[in-house]
Design an enzyme around this catalytic site. Structure first.
Site, PDB file in Angstrom:
ATOM      1  NE  ARG A  62       1.875  -0.011  -4.440  1.00  0.00           N
ATOM      2  CZ  ARG A  62       2.677  -0.901  -3.850  1.00  0.00           C
ATOM      3  NH1 ARG A  62       2.546  -2.192  -4.095  1.00  0.00           N
ATOM      4  NH2 ARG A  62       3.606  -0.500  -2.995  1.00  0.00           N
ATOM      5  CB  VAL A  86      -0.932   0.011   1.237  1.00  0.00           C
ATOM      6  CG1 VAL A  86      -1.761   1.296   1.272  1.00  0.00           C
ATOM      7  CG2 VAL A  86      -1.844  -1.214   1.242  1.00  0.00           C
ATOM      8  CG  ASP A  87       2.562   2.957  -3.040  1.00  0.00           C
ATOM      9  OD1 ASP A  87       3.407   2.382  -2.338  1.00  0.00           O
ATOM     10  OD2 ASP A  87       2.477   2.796  -4.267  1.00  0.00           O
ATOM     11  CB  VAL A  88      -2.551   6.120  -1.067  1.00  0.00           C
ATOM     12  CG1 VAL A  88      -3.523   7.179  -0.568  1.00  0.00           C
ATOM     13  CG2 VAL A  88      -1.543   6.719  -2.039  1.00  0.00           C
TER      14      VAL A  88
END
Length: 308
Positions: A252, A31-33
């Site tokens: 993401r 996960v980026d966000v």
């Protein structure tokens, strides 16, 4: 679209794919966000949920982007910034999205201001502040909290013929005057019916659940026979706006919330990863109930589990 009231039991395959998060490293790496709901996830009422500051600090240290998306319309983004500050959380204004903002964003996208018409508000100051920012005139809201219509013989309630939309948000001072005004504006003026959200219950305090905006929206649905345009979760309006503004990759992003029929449905309907936290309105027994067809990818007791 999945329905939280569906009676078909979840399959074993569905249950197997829904994991309680016990080793978060791989999940966090994917996960980026993170998009967090607020009530029941970050706080309950005016009380922070345990270890939330540590979780947010860890995610920021890992380079994650963080946003807060709430269906509570009682505050504007400015009002929520003040609440975050008061709880000791360092959150930037551009990281905050509320359903009051979503209502104003929808009206801005549809160029409502150019019509010269105004909005009647069932709701609180959050909606009014967001409408002011886009230059849309409004009536109702807190200023109508003590009003009562003339219901003596021959009595009638006169409404402003320029009302072109009714926005219904959570209102601790909802009354018969506001309901009657809204139904006349919709039924006789042809005003658009907009709901910030349809949440059944909310967290006004950390002691119990309180009737949510679904009660206010239900009253207007009942007297108009019309369904509202819903701008808060699970509507795609806010994620569409965020994706475009911040150039986000939905694959993401993880939506983290405590409600199946708003937060988790919002994530699943819009191509996001989903994580349910049991620190709010949803219990583990409700999650695994045969009546529930909305299944998150992961679930946790609270977001403090991200620290394991």
């Amino acid at each position: 679209r999945l329905d939280a009231t569906a009676v078909e039991a979840p399959s074993l395959e569905t249950l197997a794919s829904m994991q309680k998060l016990t080793a978060p490293a791989a999940f966090l790496d994917s996960v980026d966000v993170f998009i967090f709901d607020c009530d029941g996830v970050i706080w309950k009422g005016d009380s922070l949920i345990d270890r939330v500051p540590e979780v947010l600090a860890k995610l920021r240290a890992m380079g994650k982007r963080i946003f807060f998306v709430t269906n509570n319309s009682t505050k504007s983004r400015k009002g929520y910034k003040k609440k975050f500050d008061g709880l000791g959380l360092d959150v930037q204004p551009e990281e905050i999205f509320s359903s009051s903002f979503a209502a104003a964003a929808y009206l801005e996208q549809t160029n409502f201001a150019a019509t010269g018409r105004k909005v009647y508000v069932i709701g609180e100051v959050g909606i009014e502040e967001e409408l002011d920012l886009i230059g849309v005139p409004h009536a109702g809201g807190p200023s109508d909290k003590d009003k009562a219509p003339d219901m003596s013989p021959g009595g009638r309630l006169a409404i402003d013929p320029t009302v072109g939309a009714v926005v219904v948000g959570f209102d601790r001072h909802v009354n018969y005057f506001k309901i009657q005004y809204a139904q006349l504006a919709i039924n006789e003026n042809g005003a658009e019916f907009i709901a910030t959200n349809c949440d059944a219950v909310t967290h006004l305090t950390d002691a119990q659940e309180w009737a949510g905006n679904g009660a206010m929206v239900g009253a207007i649905k009942g007297c108009t026979g019309k369904e509202p345009l819903v701008v808060g979760k699970p509507s795609p309006l806010m994620i569409d706006y965020m994706e475009k503004k911040f150039n986000l990759d939905r694959s993401r992003i993880c939506m983290v919330g405590d409600r199946l029929d708003t937060d988790i449905l919002f994530g699943k309907d819009n191509g996001l990863k989903t994580c349910l936290t049991l620190s709010g309105v949803t219990t583990e027994s409700k999650l695994f109930s045969p009546e529930n067809a909305i299944k998150p990818d992961f679930y946790v007791d609270s977001i403090a589990d991200y620290l394991m």
